[in-house]
Structure formats: C-alpha cells, structure tokens
Design an enzyme around this catalytic site. Structure first.
Site, mmCIF file in Angstrom:
data_model
loop_
_atom_site.group_PDB
_atom_site.id
_atom_site.type_symbol
_atom_site.label_atom_id
_atom_site.label_comp_id
_atom_site.label_asym_id
_atom_site.label_seq_id
_atom_site.Cartn_x
_atom_site.Cartn_y
_atom_site.Cartn_z
ATOM 1 C CB THR A 166 -0.924 -0.004 1.242
ATOM 2 O OG1 THR A 166 -1.632 -1.237 1.264
ATOM 3 C CG2 THR A 166 -1.897 1.148 1.237
ATOM 4 C CE LYS A 171 8.989 -12.357 3.263
ATOM 5 N NZ LYS A 171 8.242 -12.211 4.520
ATOM 6 C CE LYS A 179 2.659 2.063 11.683
ATOM 7 N NZ LYS A 179 1.324 1.877 11.113
ATOM 8 C CD GLU A 186 4.726 14.126 9.275
ATOM 9 O OE1 GLU A 186 4.050 13.776 10.245
ATOM 10 O OE2 GLU A 186 5.349 15.188 9.231
ATOM 11 C CB VAL A 216 3.215 9.453 14.225
ATOM 12 C CG1 VAL A 216 2.158 9.869 15.244
ATOM 13 C CG2 VAL A 216 4.406 8.826 14.932
ATOM 14 C CD GLU A 274 -2.909 -6.268 8.947
ATOM 15 O OE1 GLU A 274 -2.677 -7.375 8.441
ATOM 16 O OE2 GLU A 274 -2.674 -5.187 8.393
ATOM 17 C CG ASP A 312 -0.675 1.034 15.151
ATOM 18 O OD1 ASP A 312 0.135 0.799 14.245
ATOM 19 O OD2 ASP A 312 -1.410 2.049 15.175
ATOM 20 C CE LYS A 348 0.403 4.503 14.128
ATOM 21 N NZ LYS A 348 -0.999 4.274 13.767
ATOM 22 N N GLY A 355 -3.900 4.615 4.697
ATOM 23 C CA GLY A 355 -4.388 4.589 3.316
ATOM 24 C C GLY A 355 -3.280 4.943 2.347
HETATM 25 N N1 NAP Z 1 -0.999 0.900 5.008
HETATM 26 C C1 NAP Z 1 -1.015 2.099 5.562
HETATM 27 O O1 NAP Z 1 -1.951 2.871 5.394
HETATM 28 C C2 NAP Z 1 0.151 2.538 6.421
HETATM 29 C C3 NAP Z 1 0.137 3.845 6.962
HETATM 30 C C4 NAP Z 1 1.232 4.290 7.694
HETATM 31 C C5 NAP Z 1 2.298 3.425 7.925
HETATM 32 N N2 NAP Z 1 2.267 2.145 7.409
HETATM 33 C C6 NAP Z 1 3.434 1.284 7.648
HETATM 34 O O2 NAP Z 1 4.111 1.146 6.403
HETATM 35 C C7 NAP Z 1 4.706 -0.141 6.295
HETATM 36 C C8 NAP Z 1 4.189 -0.816 5.020
HETATM 37 O O3 NAP Z 1 2.784 -0.973 5.129
HETATM 38 P P1 NAP Z 1 1.911 -1.482 3.894
HETATM 39 O O4 NAP Z 1 0.495 -1.310 4.315
HETATM 40 O O5 NAP Z 1 2.376 -0.859 2.645
HETATM 41 O O6 NAP Z 1 2.272 -3.031 3.891
HETATM 42 P P2 NAP Z 1 1.934 -4.098 2.739
HETATM 43 O O7 NAP Z 1 0.866 -3.594 1.857
HETATM 44 O O8 NAP Z 1 1.742 -5.395 3.447
HETATM 45 O O9 NAP Z 1 3.287 -4.158 1.892
HETATM 46 C C9 NAP Z 1 4.487 -4.609 2.432
HETATM 47 C C10 NAP Z 1 5.506 -4.698 1.328
HETATM 48 O O10 NAP Z 1 6.759 -5.064 1.901
HETATM 49 C C11 NAP Z 1 7.321 -6.121 1.145
HETATM 50 N N3 NAP Z 1 8.142 -6.914 2.077
HETATM 51 C C12 NAP Z 1 7.767 -7.499 3.243
HETATM 52 N N4 NAP Z 1 8.837 -8.082 3.827
HETATM 53 C C13 NAP Z 1 9.885 -7.868 3.008
HETATM 54 C C14 NAP Z 1 11.254 -8.214 3.055
HETATM 55 N N5 NAP Z 1 11.770 -8.912 4.075
HETATM 56 N N6 NAP Z 1 12.052 -7.828 2.031
HETATM 57 C C15 NAP Z 1 11.552 -7.124 0.998
HETATM 58 N N7 NAP Z 1 10.263 -6.743 0.902
HETATM 59 C C16 NAP Z 1 9.444 -7.125 1.893
HETATM 60 C C17 NAP Z 1 6.160 -6.888 0.580
HETATM 61 O O11 NAP Z 1 6.629 -7.573 -0.560
HETATM 62 P P3 NAP Z 1 5.670 -8.436 -1.528
HETATM 63 O O12 NAP Z 1 4.842 -7.424 -2.263
HETATM 64 O O13 NAP Z 1 6.627 -9.135 -2.395
HETATM 65 O O14 NAP Z 1 4.877 -9.317 -0.623
HETATM 66 C C18 NAP Z 1 5.185 -5.744 0.273
HETATM 67 O O15 NAP Z 1 5.441 -5.220 -1.008
HETATM 68 C C19 NAP Z 1 4.327 -0.871 7.578
HETATM 69 O O16 NAP Z 1 5.398 -0.781 8.480
HETATM 70 C C20 NAP Z 1 3.117 -0.114 8.101
HETATM 71 O O17 NAP Z 1 3.007 -0.174 9.498
HETATM 72 C C21 NAP Z 1 1.221 1.698 6.673
#
Ligand code: NAP
Length: 410
Positions: free
Chosen positions: A13, A45, A104, A128, A131, A189, A200, A204, A301
């Site tokens: 995302t 990954k 975070k 940024e 949090v 989740e 979580d 933060k 998002g």
């Molecule tokens: N989603 C949100 O709205 C949001 C908001 C603020 C902060 N965050 C934070 O941002 C981070 C990412 O969130 P997300 O929602 O984008 O997660 P996500 O949709 O689950 O995507 C995670 C990505 O990381 C890759 N990945 C996981 N482990 C890996 C590794 N060991 N080596 C290389 N690539 C790896 C995955 O690869 P594959 O595609 O190959 O599986 C995937 O592309 C998290 O720490 C989350 O807490 C998220």
C-alpha cells in the site's frame, strides 16, 4: 539536470502509493527540489506477484542489489516487520543515503540508533508516516520545537480502534461485530491484536515522546490498554452522560517528569478529540506560546500515507541536521506513578458494594452498579482488586456534575 535516485523497500500500500505519487507529482517535485526524482530500484519479497512498474526500474528481492546501485540518494522503507528492515536502513545510512520510513514498530525500536547514525553520516531521516498517516504531526512538532515548549501531546493514533468504537456507538454493534466490520472494510488485519490491544498506538506514542520531549519512558512502566474491555452497554451509558470513549495516547511533561499512557478514556464534547470518528486520526498539541493545536485527518491509506512520504522526500533532500527526535542524556525515564497524581473523575462499572475507601468520592449514581467517582488512580486500582467485576475509565477534560445530573435525569 541532475537527478535524485530513490530506492523503495516494499511495494505494498505505502510503497506503491509513493511510487505513483512520484509519477503524478513529478513537476512539483522538480520545481521544489530543482532536480528530477527517479526511482532506481524497488525491493520486494515475492517475485511472482504481478506489478505495474516501469521496465527501467530494477525490481529485486536482494537488498545488496540496491546497495550496489551506482547512484543512490534516498532509501524509502515501507516494509512491515522491524527485522531485517533496521539493518537495511543502517546500511543505507552508512552508504550515505537519506532514509525515510513508514514503519512505526521498527522506528519505535530502532529510531534512536538510526537518528544517531544519520547524524554521524550527515544525512537526514524522514519518519512522518510512522505516526498518524497523512497528518503532518512530525513536521508540526519539528517546527514548534524551535522555540515553543511542548507540554502535552494527546492523540487518536489508531484508526482501526477508532472505527470500532464509532461503529459500536453509531450502529449499536458489539465489539466482535464492529471488529468484523473493520476487517470486512480492510481497516483491520486478520489478527487485530496490534490495533485493538494498543500496541500500534504505543509505538507511535514512543516516537512522539522522543520528538516532543527528547525522552521516552521505560516501556514496561507505560500503561498500555486496548479497547477490548469496552462493551456496547458501556458505550450506551457513556452516551447518556454526554461522553464518548476514545482510545487516546497521551504524553505530557511537567516538573521534569514524563507521563505516558495509551488507553481508552471518556471525553466530553468540549474535548478536541470528541468529534474524531471512524478511521480518522487526530493529534492535539499543547505548548506554551501557541496554546493548543489540533490536527485531524486520515491516519492510513495509500495516498494519505504517500503524502507524508513525499513531503519527507523534500525534507530529507533539503538535508536538515538530525538534532531533533534524539533522546537526551537521561535516555529513558520511568513513567511516574499515577498514585502521586491529582484526583480524576472516573466512570466505575460493576460496583455493587458501596463500602469503599472514603477518599474515593461517589459523586453520581448513573445506573445499577455504575457510578461517576472522583479519586486518585491508585485508589481506584486498589478498589478494583477488591471488586473483581469492577472496570473503570478516566474521564478527561472538564467534568461538570450538574451537566451530567441533567443528562441522567433526561
Ligand atoms: N498501510 C497504511 O496505510 C500505512 C500507513 C502508515 C504506515 N504504514 C506502515 O508502512 C509499512 C508498510 O505498510 P503497507 O500497508 O504498505 O504493507 P503491505 O501492503 O503489506 O506491503 C508490504 C511490502 O513489503 C514487502 N516486504 C515485506 N517483507 C519484506 C522483506 N523482508 N524484504 C523485501 N520486501 C518485503 C512486501 O513484498 P511483496 O509485495 O513481495 O509481498 C510488500 O510489497 C508498515 O510498516 C506499516 O506499518 C502503513
């Protein structure tokens, strides 16, 4: 024109949102940075997943491929776990890259090490997105910290918990039903522990504590409670009293003592976080010159988070020194005991035996077994050890007995 080369770790995302925003806002980026921004490589990954990525971008599962790029200026990390992410970012800094993270959990654990290393290597760290998603709370605090003395930061930092509490109140759902709705809407989740048990928001809060006060509490001494003990009946009772349950992370410092908690509290409609509903996040900052500021917006998002990351890109490319957000010499501070604190107002539920410590004042009988009381936290906790059924929640902000009496009578 010279070029800024960026690598993105993770293409979920956040990673994909950032990649698309670099394309959609290329003109603005070039105008503000005076250089073109190019994504040189993306770390993923699972090689089998179909992805819409330009052919000239290196897509790899090997972090060494990224480190070996001939030019690399910024590494943006959007992976889920704290390991091996921390090592990736450490190596990126050692190579002389600015880093940006959205992670975070990783940053709460290793932020201090990364900030110190970045300072040593004269590069910047953007965090940024760790949090409150799209809300620019880190930049706001960075700016306020120049002269203002921040006294308190309070925030609704977990959109999933806030969504569940809103659904329970508005649609009269049980906790389990509201959690299912959050999962069906993609806000929670399959394993919601991190969100509903307050982990979580806790991570933060630790990041905010370091930035706002240059200190963090002893993690084990922080009161961290989730929202799982809140029933629909309690929400209804609170509603009749003109109060709402909010899951609030609170960090404050007075008389050199840091106080941090992450827990459900009751707020009245005069409180700045009362009207924050659904997946929205909000942060209220109190500081000595400006007074109170409340920022509200999307806490997660694809594009709200991309907004935080892209603004960080501009911040790190301006290469600000990393002096803020580092722990001061005292390193960690034991969170002070609430026993020493002033009296607070509480909603007590499950109190059927009124033979209580006289220092606790029962000031309002709400309904069978439910009271509004005034007392110190230690006294209320002691009461709960004698009454297994008792659960209790602080009411923060001003509480007017007359107002509540009037509402109860309605
Ligand atoms: N989603 C949100 O709205 C949001 C908001 C603020 C902060 N965050 C934070 O941002 C981070 C990412 O969130 P997300 O929602 O984008 O997660 P996500 O949709 O689950 O995507 C995670 C990505 O990381 C890759 N990945 C996981 N482990 C890996 C590794 N060991 N080596 C290389 N690539 C790896 C995955 O690869 P594959 O595609 O190959 O599986 C995937 O592309 C998290 O720490 C989350 O807490 C998220």
């Amino acid at each position: 024109m010279s070029v800024i080369k960026v690598a993105i770790l993770g293409f979920g995302t956040v990673g994909e949102g950032f990649y698309r925003t670099i394309q959609s806002h290329a003109e603005e980026l070039t105008a503000v940075l005076g250089k073109k921004v190019e994504v040189a490589a993306i770390l993923i990954k699972n090689k089998q997943k179909e992805r819409d990525i330009n052919k000239d971008v290196l897509v790899t599962t090997e972090f060494t491929d990224i480190l070996n790029l001939p030019q690399l200026d910024v590494v943006v990390e959007a992976i889920v776990d704290k390991d091996p992410t921390y090592i990736f970012l450490k190596k990126a800094i050692e190579r002389g890259c600015h880093i940006i993270t959205a992670n975070k959990e990783m940053f709460a654990h290793y932020g201090q090490e990364l900030l110190e290393l970045a300072k040593e290597h004269h590069v910047s760290v953007g965090y940024e997105a760790t949090v409150a998603g799209g809300i620019p709370v880190i930049q706001t605090l960075r700016q306020l910290l120049n002269v203002n003395r921040v006294q308190q930061v309070q925030g609704i930092l977990n959109g999933t918990s806030n969504f569940i509490l809103t659904e329970m109140r508005e649609k009269k759902l049980s906790f389990a039903q509201a959690l299912r709705a959050a999962q069906e809407n993609g806000f929670a989740e399959a394993d919601p522990t991190n969100d509903v048990e307050g982990f979580d928001a806790f991570y933060k809060a630790m990041i905010l504590s370091r930035l706002a006060f240059g200190e963090e509490p002893n993690w084990h001494a922080v009161e961290r409670l989730g929202i799982t003990s809140i029933t629909r009946e309690l929400i209804d009772t609170a509603e009749r009293l003109g109060l709402r349950f909010k899951h609030i992370a609170s960090i404050s410092k007075s008389s050199h003592q840091l106080k941090v908690s992450v827990k459900p509290v009751l707020v009245g409609n005069e409180h700045p976080l009362y009207h924050v509903e659904g997946v929205q996040n909000a942060v209220n900052i109190s500081s000595d010159i400006v007074g109170q500021i409340t920022l509200q917006g999307p806490g997660a998002g694809m594009y709200p988070t991309a907004s935080a990351v892209i603004e960080d890109l501009v911040y790190v490319c301006q290469n600000r020194p990393e002096s803020q957000g580092l722990l001061s010499t005292s390193e960690t501070n034991t969170a002070i005991s609430d026993l020493e604190q002033k009296e607070e107002n509480w909603l007590l539920a499950g109190l059927f035996n009124n033979a209580i410590d006289p220092s606790i004042k029962l000031i309002e009988h709400v309904e069978d077994g439910t009271w509004i009381a005034k007392g110190k936290k230690g006294e209320i906790e002691a009461l709960s050890t004698q009454n297994n059924e008792l659960i209790f929640f602080p009411i923060i902000g001003e509480y007017e007995k007359e107002q509540i009496s009037a509402r109860v009578a309605l």
